[in-house]
Every structure is written in structure tokens, then in C-alpha cells.
Design a protein around this motif. Sequence first.
Motif, PDB file in Angstrom:
ATOM      1  N   ALA B  11       0.835  -1.207   0.000  1.00  0.00           N
ATOM      2  CA  ALA B  11       0.000   0.000   0.000  1.00  0.00           C
ATOM      3  C   ALA B  11       0.870   1.257   0.000  1.00  0.00           C
ATOM      4  O   ALA B  11       0.557   2.247  -0.676  1.00  0.00           O
ATOM      5  N   ALA B  12       1.970   1.204   0.745  1.00  0.00           N
ATOM      6  CA  ALA B  12       2.860   2.371   0.792  1.00  0.00           C
ATOM      7  C   ALA B  12       3.496   2.621  -0.576  1.00  0.00           C
ATOM      8  O   ALA B  12       3.653   3.774  -1.007  1.00  0.00           O
ATOM      9  N   GLU B  13       3.838   1.554  -1.285  1.00  0.00           N
ATOM     10  CA  GLU B  13       4.363   1.712  -2.652  1.00  0.00           C
ATOM     11  C   GLU B  13       3.310   2.348  -3.563  1.00  0.00           C
ATOM     12  O   GLU B  13       3.618   3.203  -4.393  1.00  0.00           O
ATOM     13  N   ALA B  14       2.071   1.913  -3.386  1.00  0.00           N
ATOM     14  CA  ALA B  14       0.980   2.491  -4.187  1.00  0.00           C
ATOM     15  C   ALA B  14       0.844   3.981  -3.880  1.00  0.00           C
ATOM     16  O   ALA B  14       0.644   4.804  -4.778  1.00  0.00           O
ATOM     17  N   ARG B  15       0.952   4.343  -2.608  1.00  0.00           N
ATOM     18  CA  ARG B  15       0.868   5.758  -2.209  1.00  0.00           C
ATOM     19  C   ARG B  15       1.941   6.579  -2.945  1.00  0.00           C
ATOM     20  O   ARG B  15       1.667   7.646  -3.490  1.00  0.00           O
ATOM     21  N   GLN B  16       3.172   6.073  -2.943  1.00  0.00           N
ATOM     22  CA  GLN B  16       4.267   6.766  -3.639  1.00  0.00           C
ATOM     23  C   GLN B  16       3.953   6.891  -5.129  1.00  0.00           C
ATOM     24  O   GLN B  16       4.110   7.951  -5.727  1.00  0.00           O
ATOM     25  N   ALA B  17       3.488   5.798  -5.713  1.00  0.00           N
ATOM     26  CA  ALA B  17       3.167   5.810  -7.143  1.00  0.00           C
ATOM     27  C   ALA B  17       2.033   6.799  -7.418  1.00  0.00           C
ATOM     28  O   ALA B  17       2.040   7.510  -8.434  1.00  0.00           O
ATOM     29  N   GLY B  18       1.073   6.853  -6.503  1.00  0.00           N
ATOM     30  CA  GLY B  18      -0.070   7.750  -6.667  1.00  0.00           C
ATOM     31  C   GLY B  18       0.364   9.205  -6.786  1.00  0.00           C
ATOM     32  O   GLY B  18      -0.237  10.000  -7.510  1.00  0.00           O
ATOM     33  N   ARG B  19       1.433   9.563  -6.075  1.00  0.00           N
ATOM     34  CA  ARG B  19       1.933  10.944  -6.135  1.00  0.00           C
ATOM     35  C   ARG B  19       2.357  11.289  -7.556  1.00  0.00           C
ATOM     36  O   ARG B  19       2.194  12.419  -8.006  1.00  0.00           O
ATOM     37  N   ILE B  20       2.941  10.302  -8.244  1.00  0.00           N
ATOM     38  CA  ILE B  20       3.373  10.545  -9.628  1.00  0.00           C
ATOM     39  C   ILE B  20       2.162  10.538 -10.563  1.00  0.00           C
ATOM     40  O   ILE B  20       2.002  11.416 -11.405  1.00  0.00           O
ATOM     41  N   LEU B  21       1.273   9.580 -10.368  1.00  0.00           N
ATOM     42  CA  LEU B  21       0.058   9.494 -11.195  1.00  0.00           C
ATOM     43  C   LEU B  21      -0.743  10.792 -11.148  1.00  0.00           C
ATOM     44  O   LEU B  21      -1.312  11.222 -12.150  1.00  0.00           O
ATOM     45  N   ALA B  22      -0.807  11.390  -9.963  1.00  0.00           N
ATOM     46  CA  ALA B  22      -1.660  12.574  -9.759  1.00  0.00           C
ATOM     47  C   ALA B  22      -1.261  13.722 -10.681  1.00  0.00           C
ATOM     48  O   ALA B  22      -2.089  14.561 -11.015  1.00  0.00           O
ATOM     49  N   ASN B  23       0.009  13.752 -11.063  1.00  0.00           N
ATOM     50  CA  ASN B  23       0.474  14.890 -11.858  1.00  0.00           C
ATOM     51  C   ASN B  23       0.723  14.571 -13.328  1.00  0.00           C
ATOM     52  O   ASN B  23       1.314  15.374 -14.041  1.00  0.00           O
ATOM     53  N   LEU B  24       0.243  13.414 -13.779  1.00  0.00           N
ATOM     54  CA  LEU B  24       0.401  13.094 -15.206  1.00  0.00           C
ATOM     55  C   LEU B  24      -0.603  13.890 -16.037  1.00  0.00           C
ATOM     56  O   LEU B  24      -1.711  14.166 -15.603  1.00  0.00           O
ATOM     57  N   SER B  25      -0.200  14.217 -17.241  1.00  0.00           N
ATOM     58  CA  SER B  25      -1.138  14.875 -18.159  1.00  0.00           C
ATOM     59  C   SER B  25      -2.144  13.845 -18.665  1.00  0.00           C
ATOM     60  O   SER B  25      -1.892  12.640 -18.649  1.00  0.00           O
ATOM     61  N   SER B  26      -3.283  14.342 -19.141  1.00  0.00           N
ATOM     62  CA  SER B  26      -4.295  13.444 -19.713  1.00  0.00           C
ATOM     63  C   SER B  26      -3.704  12.663 -20.879  1.00  0.00           C
ATOM     64  O   SER B  26      -4.012  11.484 -21.071  1.00  0.00           O
ATOM     65  N   ALA B  27      -2.866  13.315 -21.670  1.00  0.00           N
ATOM     66  CA  ALA B  27      -2.294  12.662 -22.849  1.00  0.00           C
ATOM     67  C   ALA B  27      -1.490  11.428 -22.443  1.00  0.00           C
ATOM     68  O   ALA B  27      -1.618  10.360 -23.054  1.00  0.00           O
ATOM     69  N   VAL B  28      -0.686  11.557 -21.413  1.00  0.00           N
ATOM     70  CA  VAL B  28       0.117  10.417 -20.961  1.00  0.00           C
ATOM     71  C   VAL B  28      -0.779   9.313 -20.413  1.00  0.00           C
ATOM     72  O   VAL B  28      -0.598   8.126 -20.713  1.00  0.00           O
ATOM     73  N   LYS B  29      -1.787   9.697 -19.632  1.00  0.00           N
ATOM     74  CA  LYS B  29      -2.684   8.678 -19.062  1.00  0.00           C
ATOM     75  C   LYS B  29      -3.440   7.935 -20.173  1.00  0.00           C
ATOM     76  O   LYS B  29      -3.593   6.717 -20.127  1.00  0.00           O
TER      77      LYS B  29
END
Lengths: 418, 418
Positions: B11-29
Motif C-alpha cells: 500500500a505504501a508503494e501504491a501511495r508513492q506511485a499515486g503521487r506521480i500518477l496525480a500529476n500526469l497529463s491526460s495525454a500520458v494517461k
Amino acid sequence: MTIAAQMLSLAAEARQAGRILANLSSAVKNDLLLRMAAALEAAGPTLVEANEKDLAAARQSGLSPAMIDRLVLDDQRICAMAAGLREVAALPDPVGEVTSMRRRPNGIQVGRVRIPLGVIGIVYESRPNVTADAAGLCLKSGNAVVLRGGSEAIHSNTAIGAILKGELKNLGLPPAAVQVVATTDRQAVLELLKCEESIDLIIPRGGEGLIRFVAENSRIPVIKHYKGVCHTFVDADADFDMAEKICINAKVQRPGVCNAMETLLIHKDIAETFVPRIAQAMRAKGVELRGCPITRSFAPDVKVATEEDWGAEYLDLILAVRVVEDLGEAVAHIDRYGSLHTEVIVTRDYHNSQRFLREVNSSVVMVNASSRFSDGNQFGLGAEIGISTTKLHSFGPMGLEDLTTRKFIVLGDGQIRA
Amino acid sequence: MTIAAQMLSLAAEARQAGRILANLSSAVKNDLLLRMAAALEAAGPTLVEANEKDLAAARQSGLSPAMIDRLVLDDQRICAMAAGLREVAALPDPVGEVTSMRRRPNGIQVGRVRIPLGVIGIVYESRPNVTADAAGLCLKSGNAVVLRGGSEAIHSNTAIGAILKGELKNLGLPPAAVQVVATTDRQAVLELLKCEESIDLIIPRGGEGLIRFVAENSRIPVIKHYKGVCHTFVDADADFDMAEKICINAKVQRPGVCNAMETLLIHKDIAETFVPRIAQAMRAKGVELRGCPITRSFAPDVKVATEEDWGAEYLDLILAVRVVEDLGEAVAHIDRYGSLHTEVIVTRDYHNSQRFLREVNSSVVMVNASSRFSDGNQFGLGAEIGISTTKLHSFGPMGLEDLTTRKFIVLGDGQIRA
């Protein structure tokens, strides 16, 4: 009747009352609040008398002067409660607002309408004015409310509750729309927190201990914030005059509240000039500084900050100061030590302002303004029912709208699914 | 490592990953989702092979044919998963939307911006396609996801997860943005539900037993619905043709789902004519009726409804029928026996339509349309992540927007608080 049965029955009565509250017109709700305001003012001597009992008990049990001061109900505070209710009456009613309505390809119209949550439970400490303030916000948003104040204010809270209930009754509305828990047994809180069939939301208001107790023991959703560790980051190209003004305001204008600044982060490129300047300005206001090694290299009389200082909510004229490499390190520091409350950047750089707004995770993120503005009233939400630093339902200062949810409505002409 | 430590770390790894996901552009997602779709299609044989292991174990353990059918991953279902991801890629990105921005009297601008919740935990059963569907919705809304499927689908879920993680890695993104719990130990669910520091929301998908287990054991907020006991009320002046068409559609078009009608309420003024008519129409469709005494007086071959029939979620070709005094009694019946899912009125009366929309408490309230429309896709929310029949955060069908929250942003010019 056991305390568990008492709480279940009191909550179930509130649930029934909430069904009636949910369908009242704004005019009736406003009339109710205005009558409650007048009734509180008219009942001044009764309230002061009830409050005297609490004060006597508080003095006898050796409560601190600060706690006793919070407990006092005098004419001025009674007028303030009444004024609060009048202010809430004047706010727009969130209930019934259609927040969207779209026609689908098959012709059905799908919309969303604001409705009350149902029953709100408020668990709070000391200040008896919360009884009227919270009841006003819950009633205006069409909710019934269950109020559980501190045992030290039991007579005051019960007396205020009786006035509010009286006005519900006078308008032919169910008095159970305002339930004041009359027992001081702490077991009552635990039992209330189990009434998930009848209470939709619990809002604890008080110290971190109370809030943790509620959060850990509730089966009902809890909206809460534990503390406010607010940061101000002074960027490399900040306007120094503005930065100083904002920092001083954020730290000293009212240090004992959750939106006061607790940690100042300074970009390394300006540390040599800005650290001595802000240190002197803070010292002049009686603020004790605790700094990182680089801070202390530019302001040697600053005390050493330990690991506990980052993350500390002083609520006092104390400030932690750290020099950071860049904006990225500021964001990382906030991420690690912050409380998701309020963070500020002071900068003239467009790119950095946007990046700070985007990357900082907290419920309130500001550019070039004092963290002291982080407040429902200042944000134009009207009176504040609380602040949430967890993301579900609400994040940040909460007003009337946060005591509602939205249901879907569908308007058809006989459509069926293929 | 204990299971508790494994879950905390995952879960802690997911939290860290979430920080990066939160700032991705729509195009990348969107690019990520399209690559995942292509990769799932390309991995068809691998997925089928993994699924074979689950199917073999399922047959050996004597799982019912219906359960085994749900478990199957064939080319068609793999294509459906890929199509689902492409559909989500095409939806508008909720993240970054500024939902309001107002200037306050002192000149600060106060706005609200949509942000991801952070990390979503999904606890589900059987159908392995949920692994890809839920991951797609969470990633598109900028969230990391922790997926805990049923032990019967462990090989399928792990294989799908590996494909999704591979594409994250290929784009230089953290694979921990999609965490698939690889152990089948039930303890793992309990431990996940304690990770309140790292997981922001739990969505259980499956039978009532699973949902209750999750709700009762979670320290993390849970969004859920237990069941759908949907009502249709045929008002006194309903158009009988429309009423029949809507009732038949709501009951028989797909009886095994939560938005199918389970109870039909009929106004007493039309009971004499409408009860025999709808009884005949339902019978022709193979529906078994269970009625109140008045219903049976007009359609004697209808079985007797017991107290358990009101409130029953049959998920089958069975329908409870009750004749009610008026709209008020219909609303009261729904209030008592309903599940806050979806309720329908069929009427030509303006006043009654408005009153039903206002007074019925459920998450979806419809006029003159089949309850079968109660679905995120039908409502235009795009793919559905779930449905909520509790009022906090979301109420009703949930789409991408429900996987986000809003933070406040404040733009100032050096304002301080007086």
C-alpha cells in the motif's frame, strides 16, 4: 434503559425528524433560525444561570482558567450565538439546487439535486456556543442534529438545547430535530458512534485526543482534521516586503489556531538576505525561531530545530525554519511533514506558482496570501461547520454545502431499456 | 515478512506511485490506457493459459457452473477488457477541472480544483475483467489502485496485473500504480483494510456477504451498496400502456441485476383495472407475483406476500405487489423497505411527479422511465466504478469524477488578514 438503548432511541428519533426537516422550504427554515435567535436572546438570564452551575463545577474540579474562559456564557456570547443563527438564516439554502441536468440520447433527462445528508452527529468540547452554531448549520441544510458536548458544559448545552427545541415545537416541527445528549457518561459517545442506521456523519470538534477517539471508535463516517501544520515557502524571487508581511501575519496574527503558519521554508538562493531579515522581524514580534543548520548559519541566535520541530503544531509564538534547495524540496518537505491543511508559496514566478498549486497535496494551497485566510467564512462559504483534511466527501473548510449530498433524478416519457 | 507487513508495504508503494500518477497529463494517461489495451490483446494466449489454471482449480473444488462461467477469460472477454480501457481513455479527464473560482471582497481569488483521491482499494470476486476495468478507471482519474480479487481468479488476475504493470514500466511510470495482491490468504483483506495511511477509499464489488465483511472491518472509508430493492409506483392517473411497458422492462429485461424492479406499488384507485392487467402481463413473461390482500382480491391466483417479500432482493422473475392508499403511503413503504437504490413513479400528474422526486430519499428517483436506466453508463458518466447507497462522498452510480475530490486554491497579491 441502558445508555446504548437511550442513544439508539435518541438517534432514531432524530432520523424521523430529519425526514421532515429535509422537505421544509427555505422560508420555514429561515423563520425557525430567526425565532431561535430571538429566543436565545430572550432567555439570557436562564442561560447564564445554567452556565453558572457549569462554572461552579469547573472551578471546583480545578479546570484551567483558559478552559473556564471558553466555558463562560455571558450576554455578549449569547448575542454572538443569536447573531450566528441570523447569519446562517441569511445564507443561500443549498437544498434543492439542481447541479446538472442533461438530456441523454434516448431522451431521458438525467440531473443531480442537492439533498440533506439526514442526521449529523457533532461531538465537541467546552464552548457551549457550538450547540447553537452547529444546530443552525445542520437545520439550515435540512438535517437533524445530535449534539454531544463536553460534560463540563452539560447544563449550558442542555439549556441552549431546550430553547432550540422549544422553537421547533412552536412551529409544529419535531423537537427531535435537535437532540442534546443529556448524560455526561463517556459511554454515551461510544454508543452514539455505533448508531450507523440513524446517523449519517460524525463531525468531532475539539483537541486531537477527542478527534482520534471519535475516529477510532466510529462505525459512522467521520470528517475530521487532527491538526494544522501550515507551511509558507518563500521562493527565490519572492518580493521580500510581501513575503515578510505574509509570514508575520501567518505566524502572529492569531498563533493559537489551526491555520497559523508553523514552518517557514526558504529558498537557498535568498537565504543569506531573507533569513536574517525574517529572523529579526519575527524576533521583534516575540516569535521564537528553531532552524536548520543553514538557517542558523545566517542567523546564529536561532535555536536548533530537531526532527520533532518539523511536523510540530506549536499553536504558539514558535516557528520552525528550514532552508531548502528548491521548490521540489519544499514540496517534498510539505508532503512528508505536513497535515494536508494549508500551504502557501510567496513568489513572483508564474511557473513556480502553477507548479506549487498543482503539486502540493493539501486541502488549501495559496499563492501570495496569508494562510490565515484558510477558513470557510473567508472563502465565502458562510459559517464553517469544520475542516476536513481527509479527501472523502469534503477536503478543506466545510460550509453548508458539505452537509448535503446529491441524488440523481431522471425525467422520462415512458423510456425503457433495450 | 508477515502478511500485515506485506500489505503495508504494498500500500505504501501504491501511495508513492499515486503521487506521480496525480500529476500526469491526460495525454500520458490516455496513451498508457491504449497501450495496456493493446498489450492485453497481444497477451491473449498467456492470459488464457493462466485462466486455465483457475478454471481447473474451480472445477476441482466444485464451483457452480454460473461461478465458473463468470471466471472464464476467452478471446471475446479479453477484447472486451481492451475495449473497456479504450473507452475510458476516450472519457474526459476529471483531474484539474476548476469547478469554481470567485473573487472575495479583499481581492483574493478562491477556487476549487479536482484532484485524484490518491490510492483506491478494490476488493472483488470472480470476474477477472474487474482487474483491468477498475485499474483503467483509477489510472485515468490519476489514482493508484490496489486490487484484491477472489482467490478463485488468482492466476488470471495476476497475469492481467503483470501486463498492466509492464506497460507502466514501458512508459517509465511506477509499476506500483497497479498493485495486485498475490496471496489468496483471506487475512490479506483484513490487513489491507487497516492501511488507512496509504489507501484513501475502498470499493467492494461482489455479493452482500463480501460487502458487509469489508464494511465491518475497514478503517478506511468504504463506498458500497448492499442491494437494490427497486420500487415502481403506478399512480392513479398513470398511462396504463406506459406503466405496463415500464414495469415489464424493469422486471424482466434483466432480472438478475441490482436495478431491476423488486416491488410494484399500485394506487388503490386503479387497482381494480391495473392489477389484473399487470398480473396477466407479468404471468405471460413468466414472473411469479406475491401480493398484498387487496392485490389478491383483484388477481386471486397471486401468491400471498409475507413480511419478508417487502424488502426482498429476488434477482429473479419474482415480483412483490402492493396496493397503496396514495402517494404518501407509497413513499412511506419505500422509506421503510427500500435500499436507497432506485425508485420510479409512473404518472401524468405534475404535482405528484414533483412530490415523488422531492420526498423519495433514494440515490436515484425517476419519473416515467424504467429503473433499468440506473447505471453510470446510461447516465452519461462513462464506465461505472460502482454504486453508492450511502450518502457520504457519492450517492448513486459512480463514474470517474467520484474517484476525485476538490482542493481549494487561493490566488493573492500579498493579502494578509486584518
